[in-house]
Design a protein around this motif. Structure first.
Motif, PDB file in Angstrom:
ATOM      1  N   GLN A   9      -2.831   0.740  -5.091  1.00  0.00           N
ATOM      2  CA  GLN A   9      -2.469   1.930  -4.309  1.00  0.00           C
ATOM      3  C   GLN A   9      -3.381   1.915  -3.091  1.00  0.00           C
ATOM      4  N   VAL A  10      -2.683   2.348  -2.059  1.00  0.00           N
ATOM      5  CA  VAL A  10      -3.167   2.105  -0.722  1.00  0.00           C
ATOM      6  C   VAL A  10      -3.374   3.428   0.008  1.00  0.00           C
ATOM      7  N   ALA A  11      -4.506   3.575   0.703  1.00  0.00           N
ATOM      8  CA  ALA A  11      -4.803   4.834   1.397  1.00  0.00           C
ATOM      9  C   ALA A  11      -4.566   4.656   2.884  1.00  0.00           C
ATOM     10  N   ALA A  12      -3.945   5.649   3.502  1.00  0.00           N
ATOM     11  CA  ALA A  12      -3.714   5.619   4.938  1.00  0.00           C
ATOM     12  C   ALA A  12      -4.912   6.192   5.668  1.00  0.00           C
ATOM     13  N   LYS A  37      -4.028   0.255   5.005  1.00  0.00           N
ATOM     14  CA  LYS A  37      -4.231  -0.990   4.282  1.00  0.00           C
ATOM     15  C   LYS A  37      -3.072  -1.135   3.302  1.00  0.00           C
ATOM     16  N   LEU A  38      -2.520  -2.339   3.225  1.00  0.00           N
ATOM     17  CA  LEU A  38      -1.369  -2.592   2.371  1.00  0.00           C
ATOM     18  C   LEU A  38      -1.671  -3.806   1.498  1.00  0.00           C
ATOM     19  N   ALA A  57       4.204  -4.552  -2.693  1.00  0.00           N
ATOM     20  CA  ALA A  57       3.324  -3.958  -1.678  1.00  0.00           C
ATOM     21  C   ALA A  57       2.913  -2.583  -2.174  1.00  0.00           C
ATOM     22  N   GLY A  58       1.606  -2.356  -2.274  1.00  0.00           N
ATOM     23  CA  GLY A  58       1.125  -1.049  -2.690  1.00  0.00           C
ATOM     24  C   GLY A  58       1.395  -0.715  -4.139  1.00  0.00           C
ATOM     25  N   GLY A  59       1.777  -1.699  -4.937  1.00  0.00           N
ATOM     26  CA  GLY A  59       1.974  -1.483  -6.364  1.00  0.00           C
ATOM     27  C   GLY A  59       3.267  -0.807  -6.744  1.00  0.00           C
ATOM     28  N   ILE A  79      -3.394  -7.215   2.778  1.00  0.00           N
ATOM     29  CA  ILE A  79      -4.404  -7.866   1.946  1.00  0.00           C
ATOM     30  C   ILE A  79      -3.697  -8.567   0.790  1.00  0.00           C
ATOM     31  N   ASN A  80      -3.934  -9.858   0.644  1.00  0.00           N
ATOM     32  CA  ASN A  80      -3.258 -10.668  -0.372  1.00  0.00           C
ATOM     33  C   ASN A  80      -4.078 -10.713  -1.659  1.00  0.00           C
TER      34      ASN A  80
END
Length: 510
Positions: A9-12, A37-38, A57-59, A79-80
Motif C-alpha cells: 500500500q502506497v501513500a500519496a 510512490k507506486l 501495483a499498490g497491492g 518501485i519494483n
C-alpha cells in the motif's frame, strides 16, 4: 523528439483538489495523487474465486486510482518489489494516453523509451499535463505482464469542464474498469471477465461481484476503462441509457446509446441518470469471445440504488434500440482532420499490412516482426543513430519529419490467408491522438469532424512531432508493433537537455 510506439500500500505525497462536481476519495478504494510512490509486487489473489500469483501495483487489482487536475505535475516513483521468478521480475509502467511531449523518456515503454526496472530498483516518472484532461490508465509495458494484473485507472479532472452541467457525481466511485482474467500465465483465452476487479468464472464459486452505488435522481459520469489484454466488451446497464461525452481523453458532442463497444485500451465517459425505481440492475460486459454468457452473474457487476437490498439483480437485458456507432462521435472542440481532406493526400502516407508468420508464431507488419532491441530506441538516437538503417530492430522503425500530416492505413487481414488472425485488432499510438477519418467497418471518409482518439480498431491521420510507438496491446510481445521516430535532430537536442541521469543508469543496472 517523440518516439511513437504504434502497437496494435502506497501513500500519496500530495492530493489533487476537486471542483464542485467531484467528491473526495472514500475509504473503500485506494486513491493516489499525482505525486506518489507506486510499489509493484507479487501477491496471491482470487478476484474470480480462483487463487493465483499476480503482479500488482499498490497491492490491489485494479491498481490504485491515480487522480490529478489538469495542469498538474506528476512525480510517480515506481518501485519494483517483484520476487516470483516464475514470471518476469523486471517491469515498466506506461501512462496510456498521456502524450509526454517533452518527457518522452518517462513514457514507460520498455526497450523503446527506457530499460526495464530491475528487481529492487525504482524509476521516477516526472511529466506534466498542461493540455490534457479525461480518462486514462496505466499498465505494465513489458511483454504481456499487465495481463498478470499490473493495470489501473488514471483520471485527470478539468475544473472548467464544459460538460460539467450534464452530471452531478464524478469521483472514485464512478470509475469502472473492465478486464479479462486468466487462471494461469495468460494464454489466448481468458477464464473470466472482471468489472472493477471482481467476477466469476464458469463452473466456479459464487464469488463477490463489484457494486456501483447510486442515489435515485442523480446523474453520474461513469468513466469506463477498457483494461483488457485481448477481448473487447459490449458494455450495458439494464434499464439505463448512456450519453457518451468523452472518448480517450477527448470530449465529444453528447451521443445517446444503450450499448457501448469498449476495445482494449479504449476509454469512455458516459452520463447515466439514476431515474429508475429503487432496485438492483445488472451491469454487463460481454466479451467477443465465443460461448460467453451472463448465467450465474458471469461478466457482470451490480448497479445498486441507495435503499435497495444487497442481493443479485433479476433484471433482463435489452432491448437495445440505440446502438453504438463510432462514426457518430465528433470532438466537442477543434474538430477536423489536418491536411488536405482527401484520402492519400497527406504529406506522408503509410500502409501497414499486418500478417502472421505461422512458422515462428509471430505477428508481422509489412512482413517484419518487432523484437525488443538490446538498447532502448531512444537511447540509440541519443547515442548518435540518425537513419532507420542504423536502428535496432531493423525494419520496424519509420522516420517521420517534424510537423507533417501522416496518414496511416492498416487493412483488416484477420480473415485473409496469411493475415493477422485473432482480430478485431486494437491499435494504440503513443504520444498522439488519431483523427480517425474512416472508422472500422465503414467505407466512407470523414475529414470534417472525425472522432479523435489514441486507441483505434483496424483510416487514421495524425501530425508528427514525437518518438512514438504504434502497437497492438496484447500482441506487442508477439511482434505486432512499429516505432515512428519523429523529428530526430530536434529530439536529440531536446531530450538530451531534460533526461535525468538516473534514466541512463537504469540500463546499466540490468
Amino acid at each position: 523528439m517523440i518516439l511513437t510506439l504504434f502497437f496494435i500500500q502506497v501513500a500519496a505525497a500530495t492530493s489533487p483538489t476537486f471542483g464542485p462536481q467531484q467528491r473526495r476519495a472514500s475509504a473503500t478504494k485506494s486513491v493516489l495523487g499525482p505525486v506518489s510512490k507506486l510499489e509493484v509486487a507479487n501477491k496471491i489473489l482470487s478476484p474470480d474465486g480462483y487463487a493465483r500469483s499476480t503482479v500488482l501495483a499498490g497491492g490491489t487489482f485494479p491498481g490504485p486510482l491515480i487522480q490529478a487536475q489538469k495542469g498538474d505535475e506528476f512525480r510517480i516513483d515506481v518501485i519494483n518489489r517483484l520476487s516470483d521468478t516464475l514470471m518476469n521480475t523486471t517491469t515498466s509502467i506506461h501512462w496510456h494516453g498521456i502524450l509526454q511531449h517533452r518527457s518522452n523518456w518517462a513514457d514507460g515503454a520498455a526497450f523503446v523509451t527506457q530499460c526495464p526496472i530491475p528487481p529492487n530498483g525504482s524509476f521516477l516518472h516526472t511529466f506534466t499535463v498542461p493540455d490534457q484532461a479525461g480518462t486514462f490508465w496505466y499498465h505494465s509495458h513489458l511483454s504481456a505482464q499487465y495481463c498478470d494484473g499490473l493495470r489501473g485507472p488514471l483520471v485527470i479532472y478539468d475544473p472548467e469542464d464544459p460538460l460539467a452541467h450534464m452530471y452531478d457525481v464524478d469521483d472514485e466511485s464512478t470509475v469502472i474498469v473492465l478486464s479479462d482474467w486468466f487462471m494461469y500465465n495468460p494464454p489466448f483465452t481468458p477464464d473470466s471477465t472482471l468489472i472493477n476487479g471482481l467476477g466469476r468464472y464458469a463452473g466456479g464459486p459464487k464469488s463477490p461481484l463489484a457494486v456501483v452505488n447510486v442515489e435515485q435522481g442523480k446523474r453520474y459520469r461513469f468513466r469506463i476503462v477498457g483494461a483488457s489484454c485481448d477481448p473487447w466488451f459490449n458494455f450495458t446497464i439494464d434499464g439505463h441509457q448512456m450519453t457518451i461525452i468523452e472518448v480517450d481523453g477527448i470530449e465529444v458532442e453528447p451521443v445517446d446509446v444503450d450499448s457501448l463497444a469498449v476495445f482494449a485500451g479504449q476509454r469512455y465517459s458516459v452520463v447515466v441518470h439514476a431515474d429508475q425505481p429503487l432496485g438492483n440492475y445488472w451491469v454487463r460486459a460481454l466479451s467477443n469471445f465465443p460461448n460467453q454468457t451472463f448465467d450465474g452473474g458471469l461478466s457482470s457487476a451490480i448497479l445498486r440504488y441507495d435503499g435497495a437490498p444487497s442481493e443479485d439483480p433479476t433484471t433482463e437485458h435489452g432491448p437495445y434500440v440505440l446502438p453504438f456507432d463510432e462514426g457518430a462521435l465528433h470532438p466537442l472542440i477543434d474538430s477536423g482532420a489536418p491536411g488536405i481532406p482527401e484520402p492519400g493526400k497527406a504529406d506522408i502516407n503509410i500502409n501497414l499490412d499486418p500478417g502472421l508468420n505461422g512458422t515462428a508464431g509471430l505477428y508481422t507488419i509489412n512482413n517484419i516482426s518487432f523484437v525488443d532491441p538490446p538498447l532502448p530506441i531512444l537511447l540509440q538516437i541519443l547515442s548518435g543513430a540518425r537513419h532507420p538503417s542504423q536502428f535496432l530492430p531493423q525494419g520496424s522503425i519509420y522516420e517521420l519529419p517534424y510537423n507533417k500530416t501522416i496518414e496511416v492505413s492498416m487493412p483488416a487481414t484477420d480473415l485473409t490467408p496469411g493475415g493477422a488472425l485473432g482480430g478485431p485488432h486494437t491499435l494504440h499510438l503513443h504520444g498522439h491522438v488519431f483523427d480517425v477519418i474512416r472508422v472500422s467497418g465503414n467505407k466512407s471518409y470523414n475529414f470534417v469532424n472525425p472522432v479523435r482518439r489514441d486507441t483505434v480498431t483496424i483510416g487514421t491521420q495524425a501530425n508528427a512531432d514525437n518518438v512514438t510507438l504504434l502497437h497492438i496491446n496484447w500482441h506487442l510481445n508477439k511482434g505486432f508493433a512499429v516505432v515512428m521516430a519523429e523529428a530526430l535532430s530536434a529530439t536529440t537536442a531536446q531530450e538530451s537537455q531534460v533526461i535525468p541521469e538516473y534514466w541512463r543508469k537504469l540500463c546499466s543496472a540490468e
